[in-house]
Design a protein around this motif. Structure first.
Motif, PDB file in Angstrom:
ATOM      1  N   TRP A 143       0.803  -1.209   0.000  1.00  0.00           N
ATOM      2  CA  TRP A 143       0.000   0.000   0.000  1.00  0.00           C
ATOM      3  C   TRP A 143       0.837   1.260   0.000  1.00  0.00           C
ATOM      4  CZ3 TRP A 143      -4.510  -0.796  -1.741  1.00  0.00           C
ATOM      5  CH2 TRP A 143      -5.072  -2.061  -1.605  1.00  0.00           C
ATOM      6  N   TYR A 144       2.149   1.108  -0.077  1.00  0.00           N
ATOM      7  CA  TYR A 144       3.038   2.254  -0.216  1.00  0.00           C
ATOM      8  C   TYR A 144       3.424   2.463  -1.676  1.00  0.00           C
ATOM      9  CZ  TYR A 144       3.454   1.747   4.816  1.00  0.00           C
ATOM     10  OH  TYR A 144       3.179   1.634   6.158  1.00  0.00           O
ATOM     11  N   TRP A 201       2.488   0.064  -4.347  1.00  0.00           N
ATOM     12  CA  TRP A 201       1.547  -0.657  -5.193  1.00  0.00           C
ATOM     13  C   TRP A 201       2.144  -1.863  -5.912  1.00  0.00           C
ATOM     14  CZ3 TRP A 201      -3.302   0.301  -4.135  1.00  0.00           C
ATOM     15  CH2 TRP A 201      -3.607   1.529  -3.539  1.00  0.00           C
ATOM     16  N   HIS A 227      -2.893  -1.542   6.377  1.00  0.00           N
ATOM     17  CA  HIS A 227      -3.798  -2.447   5.688  1.00  0.00           C
ATOM     18  C   HIS A 227      -4.604  -1.647   4.685  1.00  0.00           C
ATOM     19  CE1 HIS A 227      -2.862  -5.634   8.468  1.00  0.00           C
ATOM     20  NE2 HIS A 227      -2.973  -4.761   9.454  1.00  0.00           N
ATOM     21  N   HIS A 228      -5.145  -2.314   3.676  1.00  0.00           N
ATOM     22  CA  HIS A 228      -5.853  -1.594   2.618  1.00  0.00           C
ATOM     23  C   HIS A 228      -7.091  -0.865   3.108  1.00  0.00           C
ATOM     24  CE1 HIS A 228      -8.223  -5.330   2.614  1.00  0.00           C
ATOM     25  NE2 HIS A 228      -9.160  -4.617   2.051  1.00  0.00           N
TER      26      HIS A 228
END
Length: 182
Positions: A149-150, A152, A179-180
């Protein structure tokens, strides 16, 4: 694990009982630093459990596991590969105290021929600031993928993502794992 593609895998020659501790792990502990989604083929090293009768030329050396040459775990324990997910994991890395010596503990009975693979116990992962969980998403084919999530970047296995966030993601800058749903 000192190279990008470990050339040796460690497998059990005889049954290794659940709960057996190996170690301590020598050197600087960087479990997963060179983990990838691929399972690289390589040379195999067999180790014996000293708790089994000597059918496979097993030797008892102070109650330790020894390899086919009689070497103690300190000589080959660093060759055990990181598990990519919990399904292939046979050992967990544990420590008696935060910052103490690290050992590997068998999570279940490991059967002859099985590769030994290891990942962090939850307390040890938290100590090293390694993500404990990773939530999958599904790609257009319906296959599970894990997304950083940093940056992708996508991964096939959860531990590959966790290792990436901790060791390699330049965009995480040491921030805790998100977390997403955050």
């Amino acid at each position: 694990q000192t190279s990008r593609a470990p050339a040796i895998s460690v497998s059990a020659e005889s049954c290794i009982p659940a709960g057996l501790r190996l170690g301590p792990v020598p050197g600087t502990f960087k479990l997963g630093k060179y983990l990838s989604d691929r399972k690289e083929p390589g040379l195999k090293k067999k180790v014996f459990s000293c708790a089994v009768t000597p059918v496979f030329q097993v030797r008892m050396v102070r109650g330790e596991l020894v390899d086919e040459a009689g070497s103690s775990a300190l000589e080959w324990i660093g060759l055990i590969r990181a598990a990519r997910n919990s399904q292939e994991q046979t050992l967990e890395a544990v420590a008696d105290l935060p910052g103490g010596q690290i050992f590997y503990r068998a999570l279940r009975d490991v059967q002859p021929g099985e590769e030994l693979t290891v990942w962090y116990s939850n307390p040890l992962a938290q100590w090293f600031d390694i993500p404990v969980t990773a939530t999958p998403t599904h790609d257009e084919k319906g296959e599970e993928r894990y997304i950083c999530w940093y940056c992708w970047r996508t991964f096939k296995y959860p531990n590959s993502l966790k290792a990436h966030v901790h060791f390699h993601c330049a965009l995480s800058h040491g921030r805790p794992f998100l977390h997403h749903d955050h």
